[in-house]
Each structure stands twice: as C-alpha cells, then as structure tokens.
Write a protein that holds these residues in place. Structure first.
Motif, PDB file in Angstrom:
ATOM      1  N   LEU A  23       0.832  -1.205   0.000  1.00 53.47           N
ATOM      2  CA  LEU A  23       0.000   0.000   0.000  1.00 53.47           C
ATOM      3  C   LEU A  23       0.866   1.254   0.000  1.00 53.47           C
ATOM      4  O   LEU A  23       0.500   2.265  -0.611  1.00 53.47           O
ATOM      5  N   VAL A  24       1.995   1.201   0.688  1.00 52.57           N
ATOM      6  CA  VAL A  24       2.913   2.340   0.679  1.00 52.57           C
ATOM      7  C   VAL A  24       3.420   2.596  -0.739  1.00 52.57           C
ATOM      8  O   VAL A  24       3.449   3.743  -1.213  1.00 52.57           O
ATOM      9  N   GLY A  25       3.824   1.538  -1.439  1.00 52.22           N
ATOM     10  CA  GLY A  25       4.285   1.696  -2.821  1.00 52.22           C
ATOM     11  C   GLY A  25       3.189   2.206  -3.737  1.00 52.22           C
ATOM     12  O   GLY A  25       3.424   3.055  -4.598  1.00 52.22           O
ATOM     13  N   THR A  26       1.958   1.691  -3.536  1.00 51.86           N
ATOM     14  CA  THR A  26       0.833   2.160  -4.340  1.00 51.86           C
ATOM     15  C   THR A  26       0.524   3.625  -4.051  1.00 51.86           C
ATOM     16  O   THR A  26       0.241   4.420  -4.959  1.00 51.86           O
ATOM     17  N   GLY A  27       0.578   3.999  -2.761  1.00 48.56           N
ATOM     18  CA  GLY A  27       0.339   5.392  -2.401  1.00 48.56           C
ATOM     19  C   GLY A  27       1.386   6.320  -2.984  1.00 48.56           C
ATOM     20  O   GLY A  27       1.064   7.420  -3.449  1.00 48.56           O
ATOM     21  N   MET A  28       2.650   5.907  -2.968  1.00 42.87           N
ATOM     22  CA  MET A  28       3.714   6.717  -3.557  1.00 42.87           C
ATOM     23  C   MET A  28       3.477   6.901  -5.058  1.00 42.87           C
ATOM     24  O   MET A  28       3.599   8.014  -5.589  1.00 42.87           O
ATOM     25  N   ALA A  29       3.123   5.800  -5.754  1.00 41.46           N
ATOM     26  CA  ALA A  29       2.857   5.896  -7.190  1.00 41.46           C
ATOM     27  C   ALA A  29       1.657   6.793  -7.462  1.00 41.46           C
ATOM     28  O   ALA A  29       1.666   7.612  -8.390  1.00 41.46           O
ATOM     29  N   MET A  30       0.610   6.679  -6.643  1.00 39.26           N
ATOM     30  CA  MET A  30      -0.578   7.522  -6.817  1.00 39.26           C
ATOM     31  C   MET A  30      -0.224   8.993  -6.655  1.00 39.26           C
ATOM     32  O   MET A  30      -0.670   9.848  -7.437  1.00 39.26           O
ATOM     33  N   MET A  31       0.575   9.310  -5.637  1.00 40.06           N
ATOM     34  CA  MET A  31       0.942  10.698  -5.396  1.00 40.06           C
ATOM     35  C   MET A  31       1.711  11.280  -6.577  1.00 40.06           C
ATOM     36  O   MET A  31       1.442  12.393  -7.032  1.00 40.06           O
ATOM     37  N   PHE A  32       2.658  10.515  -7.118  1.00 45.34           N
ATOM     38  CA  PHE A  32       3.457  11.024  -8.222  1.00 45.34           C
ATOM     39  C   PHE A  32       2.645  11.136  -9.511  1.00 45.34           C
ATOM     40  O   PHE A  32       2.891  12.021 -10.332  1.00 45.34           O
ATOM     41  N   VAL A  33       1.687  10.259  -9.713  1.00 47.88           N
ATOM     42  CA  VAL A  33       0.868  10.329 -10.929  1.00 47.88           C
ATOM     43  C   VAL A  33       0.059  11.623 -10.956  1.00 47.88           C
ATOM     44  O   VAL A  33       0.040  12.348 -11.959  1.00 47.88           O
ATOM     45  N   VAL A  34      -0.617  11.949  -9.842  1.00 48.89           N
ATOM     46  CA  VAL A  34      -1.489  13.127  -9.836  1.00 48.89           C
ATOM     47  C   VAL A  34      -0.690  14.425  -9.778  1.00 48.89           C
ATOM     48  O   VAL A  34      -1.210  15.485 -10.157  1.00 48.89           O
ATOM     49  N   THR A  35       0.555  14.375  -9.301  1.00 50.48           N
ATOM     50  CA  THR A  35       1.355  15.601  -9.222  1.00 50.48           C
ATOM     51  C   THR A  35       2.213  15.806 -10.462  1.00 50.48           C
ATOM     52  O   THR A  35       2.204  16.879 -11.067  1.00 50.48           O
ATOM     53  N   LEU A  36       2.950  14.766 -10.845  1.00 43.87           N
ATOM     54  CA  LEU A  36       3.814  14.899 -12.024  1.00 43.87           C
ATOM     55  C   LEU A  36       3.017  14.924 -13.320  1.00 43.87           C
ATOM     56  O   LEU A  36       3.449  15.517 -14.304  1.00 43.87           O
ATOM     57  N   GLY A  37       1.854  14.277 -13.324  1.00 42.90           N
ATOM     58  CA  GLY A  37       1.072  14.217 -14.555  1.00 42.90           C
ATOM     59  C   GLY A  37       0.601  15.567 -15.042  1.00 42.90           C
ATOM     60  O   GLY A  37       0.455  15.789 -16.251  1.00 42.90           O
ATOM     61  N   SER A  38       0.362  16.488 -14.116  1.00 47.01           N
ATOM     62  CA  SER A  38      -0.173  17.795 -14.511  1.00 47.01           C
ATOM     63  C   SER A  38       0.901  18.737 -15.044  1.00 47.01           C
ATOM     64  O   SER A  38       0.575  19.715 -15.726  1.00 47.01           O
ATOM     65  N   LEU A  39       2.184  18.479 -14.749  1.00 49.25           N
ATOM     66  CA  LEU A  39       3.224  19.433 -15.139  1.00 49.25           C
ATOM     67  C   LEU A  39       3.403  19.535 -16.651  1.00 49.25           C
ATOM     68  O   LEU A  39       3.416  20.644 -17.191  1.00 49.25           O
ATOM     69  N   PRO A  40       3.567  18.421 -17.388  1.00 48.13           N
ATOM     70  CA  PRO A  40       3.699  18.581 -18.847  1.00 48.13           C
ATOM     71  C   PRO A  40       2.430  19.104 -19.514  1.00 48.13           C
ATOM     72  O   PRO A  40       2.479  19.597 -20.641  1.00 48.13           O
ATOM     73  N   SER A  41       1.295  18.999 -18.815  1.00 45.29           N
ATOM     74  CA  SER A  41       0.023  19.424 -19.389  1.00 45.29           C
ATOM     75  C   SER A  41      -0.389  20.808 -18.909  1.00 45.29           C
ATOM     76  O   SER A  41      -1.547  21.215 -19.102  1.00 45.29           O
TER      77      SER A  41
END
Length: 496
Positions: A23-41
C-alpha cells in the motif's frame, strides 16, 4: 533489535518487504501520478486562459519557476519538520497544502492568483510529500527495494502517459473550470496516499535468530572497547553500497531523508548553524559545484521545454486532441525508457553521471530535429525520442550525488542542491518567458533552452576530460619516474 519471546527463542524485527508496504508503494505511485502528470500538461490546461489575459509564455515561465522553487524550499526544510513531528504528519501537511492549492485554482481570475494557488500551495505541498514518500518506502523495503521501485516507476509512467488525454477529454466535456474541479477531486487522492504512510514499526515482522549467531554477536560486542564499537558503527554508517538507477525514483526532492538524529550539543553561532544546516562547505568543492550547476540548468531546460511545447504546437495549428496525443506519446516513451533502465542496470554497470551526460547530449541533438519537423507524425516521433531521453535526465539524478558524496553527507548535499536549484530556477525562469514575449518567437526560446542544456554538457565534459588526463599523468609518473631523479649507482672496488 534482538528480543526474546520468554521461551528462550530469540528473534529480531525486520521490515515487512511486502504486506502494508504494498500500500505504501501504491500510495507513492498515486501521489506522483497526480502531481507529475499535470506538469507537462500545464500549457494544455491554462494556455487559453493565459492567452485571454495577454500573459501567455511569460506567465507560464514565471509560474513553473515559482512552482519548483517552492518545491525545493519545502523539500529542504522537510528534515527539520520531521525532527519536530512524525514523517506521516509532514506528508499529511503536504497533501493538505496541495489540495488547498488545487481548490483555489478552480477560482483563479489572474496570473497572480494562479501563482499563489498553483506555484506556492501546490509546489510546497509536493515538496513535502516527496521525501515522506521515499523515506517511508525505503523503510518498508530493503531486499526488494529495487524490484518494488521499478514496479512503482512503471505505474507512475502509465499514469502520466494517459494524464494529458484525460485532461483534454475532461476539458472538452466540462470546460476549463469544470476540468479544474475534476482535477481538484483527483488531486485529493494525495491525502489517501499520505494516510497509508504508516511508520514501519507498526508493521515490522519477527524473524527467528539462531542462538549461536546471537551469542557470537554478543561476545563480539563485549570484546570491543566502547569507543571502538562506536567508531565501527560510524564507519558502517559512512560506507556506501552500490545503488540501482531505477531504485532511486524520480528527480524531485530528496530521495533519502537524513536520519541523523545525533546533533552536536556544543553551542554554535547563527552563521555556523546555517553552514552546518546547509553544509555550505561543499561549495568549496569545484566538482560538486559543477554537478549542481549542470543539473540545475538541465532540469530547468527540460521542464521549461515540455511546458512550452503545447503552446508551440497550438501556434502551429495543431488541434487539442493532437496535442494531447503527442504529449501522451512522449510520456509513453518515458515509460519504455524507465523499463529499459530497470532491465539494463541489472547487468550493465555504468556510472549515473555518464548516463545523465548522455541523456543531456542526445537531448540537444533531438531538439534541433524537433524544430525541423512540422507534421503530426514527425512531431510525434521526435517527441517520443525526447521522452525516451527524458528518463535519463530525471531518474539517475539522485545517484549522481550518491556516487560522489559519502553517505553521511548525501542528505545535506542533496538538500543544498535542492536549495540552489530552486534559486537558480527562480532567477532564470522569467528570462525565457521575457525572450519569447519580446521576440514573439518560440524558436528563439527553444534555442535558449537548448543552450542551457549545453551548460550542463560542456562543463561536465571538460571536467571529466581534465581529471582523467590528470589521473593518467599521475599514473604515468608512477610507472616511469624521471630519469634525472634516479639514484646514481655506486661501484665499490674490492681489493684482492
């Protein structure tokens, strides 16, 4: 820690290597997806809004620069916050700041309001969550760290690949404000991601310890003088072991948060406290300074380039679906490159700095090709190439520092880099936007960004060549000493 269960069986507590750690690994991946995903867009989301305000490129450059400056400053002071409260609490504070910024973004009416909501609130929140995520993840996984980080990086790559398409379709369905409201709801998942960052002590598993090994350890510790035992512990803490490139994750923020709870009890001046806190003595090292400046210029060049790319494509009359697809193709190539690095690093032992240098060099070449294509397929191919190379700039970044710095100086050295990188980004960020607004040319702006990438490649290449030649010269003198300094043989006559 070795303990007994009261029946004579010795055991020790070790990280779970799974269980709640998943769950920790999934939470880390979730956090980076929603934060890093918006930068190039960012340009895709706010391009029309800023154009209507008459700001456009200058505002984008300023806002993104302030975002990464706030991220860097927040990441720098995370260690101090963690000494006053728990790691999880710091993460929750970061998530709260990020969510508040996302909600405020829905109601922005000017560039200044967007600067506060997106750059300051979201940037600072992101900067707090990054070290919390990495620190918790590293605590849960030791033996399986590389494998689990590779899986997490794959999930992050998949999420960021579909993010621009999601944004484009959401804007088409709900409009600008509706899309921002949906994204605010998506960004609220960072709170869930930080909630699962439980202290590892809550989920440690017990492993039996052989009695013979336990007795041998106790005997060894008794034989050692207390001072020798302390010095041995410091030596072990200061040793470095090889790390894997995919095991380090993204560039953003400190990968390892200092666990140095021992502090000098002697009083110090305020200046000495600042010097010790930031480890400013590293600035006397020319190689460290060269690494910091090179990476700072390369990171800003990369991030600014991909932020301006959607605006450039809109100027070339590409439609929003085409632009979102091109960005997604670049993110997909980034994902493939992460998998490639994960596989290749298992049997190739290449210094992270050489990987970084190669990525920066090939990126310069690819950008010249980018300015020479004008159709959709050509643009998609070149963007895929740059997306593939982008991983070589971001993923190996922490390992560049861990290869050069001793382990005990890595947290302070990386924190000082984040501090300097944030200031450099804030200083040079508005310059590119100003150049674009004055010249009216994206091409000139892209050439300036390519020049900044070259400010990483050229000094690094010269430094590596200089020190390599210096080592070869020293080795040559050691093998063939100067004949003029050879001792003169003495011939003694013997009488018969």
């Amino acid at each position: 820690m070795v303990a007994s269960n009261g029946k004579g069986v010795q055991y020790r507590r070790v990280p779970p290597e799974g269980g709640w750690g998943l769950l920790v690994g999934t939470g880390m991946a979730m956090m980076f997806v929603v934060t890093l995903g918006s930068l190039p867009s960012f340009g895709l989301m706010f391009g029309d809004f800023l154009t209507d305000l008459g700001e456009e490129t200058g505002a984008i450059a300023l806002i993104t620069s302030c975002f990464f400056s706030a991220l860097s400053f927040a990441g720098l002071f995370t260690n101090t916050l963690m000494k006053k409260t728990s790691c999880r609490t710091v993460g929750l504070l970061g998530a709260a700041s990020y969510i508040v910024g996302s909600l405020l973004t829905v109601f922005v009416r000017s560039t200044n309001e967007l600067l506060v909501s997106f750059a300051i609130f979201q940037g600072a929140g992101f900067g707090l969550m990054i070290p919390v995520s990495y620190t918790t993840f590293n605590a849960y996984f030791v033996e399986k760290r590389v494998v689990m980080m590779s899986i997490a990086q794959t999930l992050i790559g998949l999420g960021t690949m579909f993010y621009p398409i999601f944004i484009q379709r959401t804007m088409a369905a709900y409009g600008f404000r509706g899309c921002l409201a949906v994204l605010a709801a998506v960004n609220s998942h960072t709170l869930l991601a930080m909630l699962v960052m439980h202290p590892v002590d809550w989920h440690m598993r017990r492993v039996p310890v052989p009695v013979a090994a336990d007795q041998e350890l106790a005997i060894t510790e008794c034989k050692e003088h207390p001072e020798e035992h302390r010095m041995r512990g410091q030596k072990l803490r200061g040793s470095r072991r090889a790390s894997s490139i995919p095991g380090l994750g993204n560039w953003s923020g400190p990968v390892v948060v200092s666990d140095s709870t021992e502090r000098d009890s002697q009083p110090a001046t305020k200046w000495q406290i600042l010097v010790d806190f930031l480890d400013l003595t590293l600035l006397k090292d020319p190689i460290y300074v060269n690494i910091v400046l090179g990476i700072s210029f390369a990171l800003y060049s990369d991030l600014a380039f991909f932020t301006l790319q959607p605006m450039y494509l809109f100027m070339m009359a590409f439609s929003k679906p085409d632009v979102s697809l091109i960005i997604a193709i670049g993110a997909g190539a980034d994902l493939i490159s992460r998998i490639f690095l994960a596989i290749s690093s298992t049997f190739l032992n290449i210094k992270a700095r050489y990987v970084y240098l190669a990525g920066a060099l090939f990126t310069i070449v690819a950008r010249f090709g980018f300015l020479c294509v004008f159709d959709f397929y050509g643009m998609a191919i070149v963007t895929a190439i740059m997306g593939f190379l982008r991983t070589w700039i971001h993923v190996p970044l922490p390992l560049v520092f861990s290869e050069y710095l001793p382990q005990e100086r890595f947290p302070s050295g990386y924190g000082l880099f984040m501090f300097l990188q944030g200031n450099i980004t804030f200083a040079i960020g508005p310059i590119i936007g100003y150049i674009r607004d004055v010249t009216g040319s994206y091409t000139i702006s892209f050439h300036c960004l390519t020049l900044m990438m070259a400010l990483c490649v050229i000094p690094w290449f010269l430094e590596i060549c200089y020190y390599r030649l210096q080592r070869q010269a020293r080795a040559g003198r050691a093998v063939r000493p100067d004949v003029g300094h050879l001792p003169v043989p003495v011939i003694r006559e013997t009488k018969e």
